[in-house]
Design a protein around this motif. Structure first.
Motif, PDB file in Angstrom:
ATOM      1  N   LEU A  29       0.830  -1.207   0.000  1.00  0.00           N
ATOM      2  CA  LEU A  29       0.000   0.000   0.000  1.00  0.00           C
ATOM      3  C   LEU A  29       0.862   1.254   0.000  1.00  0.00           C
ATOM      4  O   LEU A  29       0.502   2.275  -0.603  1.00  0.00           O
ATOM      5  CB  LEU A  29      -0.927  -0.002   1.216  1.00  0.00           C
ATOM      6  N   GLY A  30       2.007   1.175   0.681  1.00  0.00           N
ATOM      7  CA  GLY A  30       2.938   2.306   0.661  1.00  0.00           C
ATOM      8  C   GLY A  30       3.453   2.575  -0.751  1.00  0.00           C
ATOM      9  O   GLY A  30       3.576   3.731  -1.178  1.00  0.00           O
ATOM     10  N   ILE A  31       3.748   1.494  -1.481  1.00  0.00           N
ATOM     11  CA  ILE A  31       4.193   1.646  -2.876  1.00  0.00           C
ATOM     12  C   ILE A  31       3.044   2.187  -3.745  1.00  0.00           C
ATOM     13  O   ILE A  31       3.252   3.068  -4.583  1.00  0.00           O
ATOM     14  CB  ILE A  31       4.694   0.287  -3.417  1.00  0.00           C
ATOM     15  N   PHE A  32       1.856   1.662  -3.524  1.00  0.00           N
ATOM     16  CA  PHE A  32       0.692   2.113  -4.292  1.00  0.00           C
ATOM     17  C   PHE A  32       0.467   3.606  -4.117  1.00  0.00           C
ATOM     18  O   PHE A  32       0.051   4.303  -5.049  1.00  0.00           O
ATOM     19  CB  PHE A  32      -0.547   1.336  -3.829  1.00  0.00           C
ATOM     20  N   ASN A  33       0.744   4.118  -2.914  1.00  0.00           N
ATOM     21  CA  ASN A  33       0.521   5.543  -2.642  1.00  0.00           C
ATOM     22  C   ASN A  33       1.355   6.460  -3.532  1.00  0.00           C
ATOM     23  O   ASN A  33       1.037   7.644  -3.676  1.00  0.00           O
ATOM     24  CB  ASN A  33       0.829   5.849  -1.174  1.00  0.00           C
TER      25      ASN A  33
ATOM     26  N   PHE B  75      -3.593   5.777   0.801  1.00  0.00           N
ATOM     27  CA  PHE B  75      -3.982   5.049   2.014  1.00  0.00           C
ATOM     28  C   PHE B  75      -3.345   5.724   3.233  1.00  0.00           C
ATOM     29  O   PHE B  75      -2.214   6.228   3.148  1.00  0.00           O
ATOM     30  CB  PHE B  75      -3.551   3.586   1.925  1.00  0.00           C
ATOM     31  N   PRO B  76      -4.067   5.730   4.368  1.00  0.00           N
ATOM     32  CA  PRO B  76      -3.538   6.411   5.554  1.00  0.00           C
ATOM     33  C   PRO B  76      -2.317   5.692   6.127  1.00  0.00           C
ATOM     34  O   PRO B  76      -2.083   4.506   5.870  1.00  0.00           O
ATOM     35  CB  PRO B  76      -4.711   6.358   6.533  1.00  0.00           C
TER      36      PRO B  76
ATOM     37  N   LEU C  65       3.412   0.576   5.480  1.00  0.00           N
ATOM     38  CA  LEU C  65       4.735   0.349   6.076  1.00  0.00           C
ATOM     39  C   LEU C  65       5.776   1.003   5.182  1.00  0.00           C
ATOM     40  O   LEU C  65       5.895   0.612   4.013  1.00  0.00           O
ATOM     41  CB  LEU C  65       5.011  -1.150   6.185  1.00  0.00           C
ATOM     42  N   PRO C  66       6.508   2.004   5.684  1.00  0.00           N
ATOM     43  CA  PRO C  66       6.392   2.624   7.008  1.00  0.00           C
ATOM     44  C   PRO C  66       5.136   3.494   7.105  1.00  0.00           C
ATOM     45  O   PRO C  66       4.442   3.711   6.101  1.00  0.00           O
ATOM     46  CB  PRO C  66       7.661   3.467   7.094  1.00  0.00           C
TER      47      PRO C  66
ATOM     48  N   SER D  78       9.224   1.590   1.560  1.00  0.00           N
ATOM     49  CA  SER D  78       8.157   0.616   1.257  1.00  0.00           C
ATOM     50  C   SER D  78       8.676  -0.441   0.286  1.00  0.00           C
ATOM     51  O   SER D  78       8.410  -1.638   0.450  1.00  0.00           O
ATOM     52  CB  SER D  78       6.950   1.337   0.661  1.00  0.00           C
ATOM     53  N   ARG D  79       9.409  -0.012  -0.724  1.00  0.00           N
ATOM     54  CA  ARG D  79       9.997  -0.975  -1.659  1.00  0.00           C
ATOM     55  C   ARG D  79      10.999  -1.881  -0.952  1.00  0.00           C
ATOM     56  O   ARG D  79      11.078  -3.084  -1.230  1.00  0.00           O
ATOM     57  CB  ARG D  79      10.683  -0.229  -2.807  1.00  0.00           C
TER      58      ARG D  79
END
Length: 243
Positions: A41-45, A69-70, A75-76, A84-85
């Motif tokens: 989700l961190g990468i998606f952001n 995403f909040p 992560l982180p 994130s990667r």
């Protein structure tokens, strides 16, 4: 501890239910899937838009566009594409090779043919409909039947093991430029890197739905007995209804 054979158990007895390999794989997956999902989700952001085909950018038409995403879901927790990667690519090989090892070991110890293969009598309309009704009424198996997967459990576990997880791994590989050079057929298989990214996102949320349903069933079936069996392998057979 009941010492009688597991194929002749007494309701209420404490019996062995899960092998060590199954328990190790289950708990390592819990940690790895949490890491993969939240870092994903961190990468998606970095670009919260999804496309079909080979290409997609700000001026292309997205089939899905979301807000970031909040932090409590990523992560982180603070936005960092590099971190994130880092987490995602560190956990992904462990997860993929763990799945491969589990499958090889489950073939060797006959876990797949013994516990997950469908029997002809199970897939007839009558038994399948009865299993659906039992689930809807929260009528969980008792006695020796509690040691065997029912047809809905087999369908869900087989779907995750042989469809959802391989699709997640292969679409993840398709998004890697290095793998595009090594295995260009992957891009063609999924219809482009952006299609692979979209399928990866859908499959990840499909896995989240499976985990949530799985946790709900654990709570409804008796969390202490279910969690103990996944930690120690020992499971107390539910008594017959009305006994």
């Amino acid at each position: 501890m009941d010492d009688r054979p597991v194929d002749d158990p007494v309701p209420g007895a404490l019996v062995k239910r899960h092998r060590l390999s199954t328990r190790l794989w289950h708990w390592s997956n819990a940690l790895l899937l949490y890491t993969l999902f939240t870092s994903g989700l961190g990468i998606f952001n970095a670009h919260p838009r999804l496309y079909w085909g080979h290409y997609g950018a700000n001026f292309d038409t997205a089939w899905l566009e979301l807000e970031r995403f909040p932090g409590w879901l990523t992560l982180p927790t603070s936005y960092s594409l590099a971190m994130s990667r880092h987490w995602h690519l560190a956990a992904a090989p462990l997860f993929a090779f763990g799945l491969l090892a589990y499958m090889v070991w489950s073939l060797a110890n006959r876990h797949f043919p013994r516990d997950l293969a469908f029997r002809a009598a199970e897939v007839r309309p009558g038994p399948v409909w009865q299993d659906i009704k039992d689930h809807a009424r929260l009528r969980f198996p008792t006695g020796a039947a509690a040691l065997r997967y029912n047809v809905l459990q087999k369908a869900s576990y087989n779907g995750v093991l042989f469809l959802l997880l391989p699709v997640l791994i292969l679409t993840g590989l398709t998004m890697s430029p290095g793998m595009n050079a090594a295995w260009p057929w992957l891009v063609d298989l999924f219809g482009g890197r952006q299609s692979a990214r979209s399928i990866h996102f859908i499959a990840a949320w499909g896995l989240v739905v499976f985990v949530l349903v799985h946790l709900l069933m654990v709570l409804l079936a008796g969390p202490y007995n279910e969690v103990r069996s996944m930690i120690t392998g020992r499971y107390r057979l539910p008594r017959e209804r009305g006994a």
